[in-house]
Scaffold this motif. Sequence first.
Motif, PDB file in Angstrom:
ATOM      1  N   VAL A  71       0.856  -1.183   0.000  1.00 59.03           N
ATOM      2  CA  VAL A  71       0.000   0.000   0.000  1.00 59.03           C
ATOM      3  C   VAL A  71       0.898   1.240   0.000  1.00 59.03           C
ATOM      4  O   VAL A  71       1.735   1.404   0.882  1.00 59.03           O
ATOM      5  CB  VAL A  71      -0.915   0.046   1.250  1.00 59.03           C
ATOM      6  CG1 VAL A  71      -1.841   1.247   1.214  1.00 59.03           C
ATOM      7  CG2 VAL A  71      -1.711  -1.248   1.358  1.00 59.03           C
ATOM      8  N   ALA A  72       0.721   2.096  -1.011  1.00 60.89           N
ATOM      9  CA  ALA A  72       1.623   3.230  -1.156  1.00 60.89           C
ATOM     10  C   ALA A  72       1.287   4.341  -0.160  1.00 60.89           C
ATOM     11  O   ALA A  72       2.170   4.902   0.492  1.00 60.89           O
ATOM     12  CB  ALA A  72       1.567   3.770  -2.580  1.00 60.89           C
ATOM     13  N   ASP A  73       0.002   4.656  -0.013  1.00 67.44           N
ATOM     14  CA  ASP A  73      -0.378   5.772   0.839  1.00 67.44           C
ATOM     15  C   ASP A  73      -0.588   5.313   2.272  1.00 67.44           C
ATOM     16  O   ASP A  73      -0.946   4.166   2.523  1.00 67.44           O
ATOM     17  CB  ASP A  73      -1.661   6.428   0.324  1.00 67.44           C
ATOM     18  CG  ASP A  73      -1.447   7.045  -1.049  1.00 67.44           C
ATOM     19  OD1 ASP A  73      -0.322   7.538  -1.291  1.00 67.44           O
ATOM     20  OD2 ASP A  73      -2.377   6.999  -1.864  1.00 67.44           O
ATOM     21  N   LYS A  74      -0.395   6.244   3.165  1.00 65.06           N
ATOM     22  CA  LYS A  74      -0.633   5.991   4.581  1.00 65.06           C
ATOM     23  C   LYS A  74      -2.127   5.744   4.800  1.00 65.06           C
ATOM     24  O   LYS A  74      -2.970   6.431   4.230  1.00 65.06           O
ATOM     25  CB  LYS A  74      -0.162   7.240   5.326  1.00 65.06           C
ATOM     26  CG  LYS A  74      -0.467   7.319   6.769  1.00 65.06           C
ATOM     27  CD  LYS A  74       0.355   8.447   7.396  1.00 65.06           C
ATOM     28  CE  LYS A  74      -0.564   9.478   8.028  1.00 65.06           C
ATOM     29  NZ  LYS A  74       0.177  10.518   8.734  1.00 65.06           N
ATOM     30  N   ILE A  75      -2.464   4.715   5.605  1.00 64.37           N
ATOM     31  CA  ILE A  75      -3.861   4.484   5.970  1.00 64.37           C
ATOM     32  C   ILE A  75      -4.035   4.997   7.395  1.00 64.37           C
ATOM     33  O   ILE A  75      -3.212   4.719   8.265  1.00 64.37           O
ATOM     34  CB  ILE A  75      -4.209   2.981   5.928  1.00 64.37           C
ATOM     35  CG1 ILE A  75      -4.010   2.434   4.506  1.00 64.37           C
ATOM     36  CG2 ILE A  75      -5.622   2.740   6.414  1.00 64.37           C
ATOM     37  CD1 ILE A  75      -4.054   0.911   4.425  1.00 64.37           C
ATOM     38  N   GLU A  76      -5.094   5.783   7.616  1.00 62.22           N
ATOM     39  CA  GLU A  76      -5.326   6.330   8.952  1.00 62.22           C
ATOM     40  C   GLU A  76      -6.769   6.080   9.348  1.00 62.22           C
ATOM     41  O   GLU A  76      -7.688   6.399   8.587  1.00 62.22           O
ATOM     42  CB  GLU A  76      -5.017   7.837   8.959  1.00 62.22           C
ATOM     43  CG  GLU A  76      -5.063   8.439  10.343  1.00 62.22           C
ATOM     44  CD  GLU A  76      -4.403   9.811  10.415  1.00 62.22           C
ATOM     45  OE1 GLU A  76      -4.088  10.367   9.345  1.00 62.22           O
ATOM     46  OE2 GLU A  76      -4.216  10.312  11.528  1.00 62.22           O
ATOM     47  N   VAL A  77      -6.978   5.440  10.519  1.00 56.07           N
ATOM     48  CA  VAL A  77      -8.348   5.137  10.964  1.00 56.07           C
ATOM     49  C   VAL A  77      -8.545   5.599  12.409  1.00 56.07           C
ATOM     50  O   VAL A  77      -7.593   5.619  13.191  1.00 56.07           O
ATOM     51  CB  VAL A  77      -8.655   3.617  10.873  1.00 56.07           C
ATOM     52  CG1 VAL A  77      -8.670   3.154   9.435  1.00 56.07           C
ATOM     53  CG2 VAL A  77      -7.646   2.807  11.677  1.00 56.07           C
ATOM     54  N   PRO A  78      -9.774   5.980  12.765  1.00 55.00           N
ATOM     55  CA  PRO A  78     -10.061   6.335  14.160  1.00 55.00           C
ATOM     56  C   PRO A  78      -9.725   5.156  15.060  1.00 55.00           C
ATOM     57  O   PRO A  78      -9.852   3.999  14.635  1.00 55.00           O
ATOM     58  CB  PRO A  78     -11.560   6.608  14.168  1.00 55.00           C
ATOM     59  CG  PRO A  78     -11.940   6.848  12.748  1.00 55.00           C
ATOM     60  CD  PRO A  78     -10.973   6.076  11.904  1.00 55.00           C
ATOM     61  N   LYS A  79      -9.316   5.454  16.291  1.00 59.86           N
ATOM     62  CA  LYS A  79      -8.830   4.380  17.177  1.00 59.86           C
ATOM     63  C   LYS A  79      -9.914   3.374  17.536  1.00 59.86           C
ATOM     64  O   LYS A  79      -9.626   2.304  18.043  1.00 59.86           O
ATOM     65  CB  LYS A  79      -8.235   4.967  18.457  1.00 59.86           C
ATOM     66  CG  LYS A  79      -9.273   5.608  19.360  1.00 59.86           C
ATOM     67  CD  LYS A  79      -8.734   5.881  20.744  1.00 59.86           C
ATOM     68  CE  LYS A  79      -9.815   6.584  21.569  1.00 59.86           C
ATOM     69  NZ  LYS A  79      -9.334   7.123  22.797  1.00 59.86           N
ATOM     70  N   ASP A  80     -11.200   3.713  17.307  1.00 62.05           N
ATOM     71  CA  ASP A  80     -12.263   2.787  17.685  1.00 62.05           C
ATOM     72  C   ASP A  80     -12.933   2.156  16.467  1.00 62.05           C
ATOM     73  O   ASP A  80     -14.037   1.669  16.528  1.00 62.05           O
ATOM     74  CB  ASP A  80     -13.303   3.500  18.559  1.00 62.05           C
ATOM     75  CG  ASP A  80     -13.806   4.782  17.925  1.00 62.05           C
ATOM     76  OD1 ASP A  80     -13.411   5.072  16.762  1.00 62.05           O
ATOM     77  OD2 ASP A  80     -14.580   5.501  18.573  1.00 62.05           O
ATOM     78  N   LYS A  81     -12.234   2.176  15.336  1.00 60.56           N
ATOM     79  CA  LYS A  81     -12.854   1.660  14.128  1.00 60.56           C
ATOM     80  C   LYS A  81     -12.170   0.381  13.632  1.00 60.56           C
ATOM     81  O   LYS A  81     -10.952   0.257  13.669  1.00 60.56           O
ATOM     82  CB  LYS A  81     -12.772   2.740  13.042  1.00 60.56           C
ATOM     83  CG  LYS A  81     -13.851   2.546  12.018  1.00 60.56           C
ATOM     84  CD  LYS A  81     -14.505   3.794  11.505  1.00 60.56           C
ATOM     85  CE  LYS A  81     -15.664   3.314  10.657  1.00 60.56           C
ATOM     86  NZ  LYS A  81     -15.646   3.666   9.309  1.00 60.56           N
ATOM     87  N   GLY A  82     -12.961  -0.568  13.159  1.00 59.10           N
ATOM     88  CA  GLY A  82     -12.416  -1.755  12.498  1.00 59.10           C
ATOM     89  C   GLY A  82     -11.800  -2.766  13.448  1.00 59.10           C
ATOM     90  O   GLY A  82     -11.806  -2.609  14.665  1.00 59.10           O
ATOM     91  N   ILE A  83     -11.272  -3.804  12.851  1.00 62.86           N
ATOM     92  CA  ILE A  83     -10.564  -4.842  13.593  1.00 62.86           C
ATOM     93  C   ILE A  83      -9.366  -4.222  14.309  1.00 62.86           C
ATOM     94  O   ILE A  83      -9.103  -4.502  15.480  1.00 62.86           O
ATOM     95  CB  ILE A  83     -10.038  -5.929  12.614  1.00 62.86           C
ATOM     96  CG1 ILE A  83     -11.175  -6.517  11.759  1.00 62.86           C
ATOM     97  CG2 ILE A  83      -9.271  -6.991  13.363  1.00 62.86           C
ATOM     98  CD1 ILE A  83     -12.208  -7.260  12.529  1.00 62.86           C
ATOM     99  N   VAL A  84      -8.670  -3.365  13.574  1.00 61.96           N
ATOM    100  CA  VAL A  84      -7.473  -2.734  14.122  1.00 61.96           C
ATOM    101  C   VAL A  84      -7.822  -1.937  15.381  1.00 61.96           C
ATOM    102  O   VAL A  84      -7.143  -2.036  16.416  1.00 61.96           O
ATOM    103  CB  VAL A  84      -6.824  -1.817  13.055  1.00 61.96           C
ATOM    104  CG1 VAL A  84      -5.705  -1.003  13.671  1.00 61.96           C
ATOM    105  CG2 VAL A  84      -6.288  -2.640  11.900  1.00 61.96           C
TER     106      VAL A  84
END
Length: 370
Positions: A71-84
């Motif tokens: 993945v070329a671009d940085k992925i950024e997700v809210p701390k309470d979202k998704g499996i991560v």
Amino acid sequence: MIDPKFYSDFGDRKIPDLIDGFLEIGELRSIDDVLVKIADITAKIVECDRVSIFIYDKKKETLWTKIAHGVADKIEVPKDKGIVGWVFLNSRELIISDPYSDPRFNKEIDKATGYVTKNILAFPLKTYSGRTVGVLECINKLDGNFVEDDVKFVKILSVYAANSIENALLYDEIKRTQDEIVFRLSLAAEFRDETTYNHLIRMANYSYVIAKEMGFDEVWCEKLRLAAPMHDIGKLGIKDQILLKPAKLTDEEFEEMKKHTVFGYEILKDSDIEVLRMASNIAIAHHEKYDGSGYPYGLKGEQIPIEARIVAVADVFDALTSERPYKKAFPVEQAVKMIEDESGKHFDPNVVQAFKNVIHKILAIKKQYE
Ligand code: C2E
Ligand code: SIN
Ligand code: SIN
Ligand code: FE
């Protein structure tokens, strides 16, 4: 010697890969290299297509990919979202074999990257001290689904990744703390005077671009940028009736004023910290003149430390183009002319030349911090 139990715990597969990996990590110095290596070893050992390492950003409350295979671009997700997000908040690992039927799964990432996630092993990055600093995520086992055995390997690698990240974050925080304390202390001296925060920012950045133009390396130029604002810290020792006088100083008063150079040196001298040693040279010598007619010692030419010769031009240019209680501001063209006229007299000709070469950058800084 490796405990034979260690082998049996892991069913002896992959141990040589793991040991080789740790030996290679030991050679690396930068946090980025360490994390890339950890991601690569993890992918190899658990036999999956991609590994991502998410780091928690405290300020923004997001998790962002420091490392993400494919993945070329940085992925950024809210701390309470998704499996991560779930793994981060619960500080527990998760094996997901059918993500699209799991309500926690964040489909947005696949949608954005065009990748199809078939299964996931996500592991919290917990330091020895128990802090969770991010998440390590393995995606798409090459053959079948992730199993408990994979978790054991990822656990070993994750502790290493977590501690590397924590060290890097601590280092960064210490560095930013230092920079800010230094700046705020310099400001204390300027507060009594009419000069401002912006004067310090401007002269520090003028000094930096001049030094860059003269060919000094990045680290030195950064140190200069940090040291330059301390040049007048000795003004803390000058009486109000002189420092704040809204008119021309008498000869006697000016003699007192000159002591700010020595006072500054006394405050900053003999430090083990290089930036402070540089600052002490600047404090003592920033009013010396190239032709030997300056103060406090009448040093000449190369006797004046180069950092002070650079700061002299940066500081006087900013003083000339600023209003002071005792004087009006000169227009920029006239101030540049005054600096040029003093080349070889007040100022080092090489510094004046560099100043002229980067005048467009200097004026841009001036405009930015008006
Ligand atoms: P500063 O106001 O930050 O000025 C720094 C330096 O910029 C001065 O160092 C001088 O080299 C240059 N400079 C500033 N204004 C002018 C100007 O109108 N013409 C020219 N040719 N050069 C200028 P200097 O002279 O050693 O002064 C050091 C500090 O002493 C000044 O810092 C200021 O805080 C104080 N100072 C100097 N003269 C006076 C004065 O007549 N009245 C008061 N109240 N303070 C003064
Ligand atoms: C998720 O965190 O829910 C998705 C993770 C990913 O696809 O990288
Ligand atoms: C001062 O030193 O008092 C003012 C600014 C300068 O020339 O350094
Ligand atoms: Fe000064």
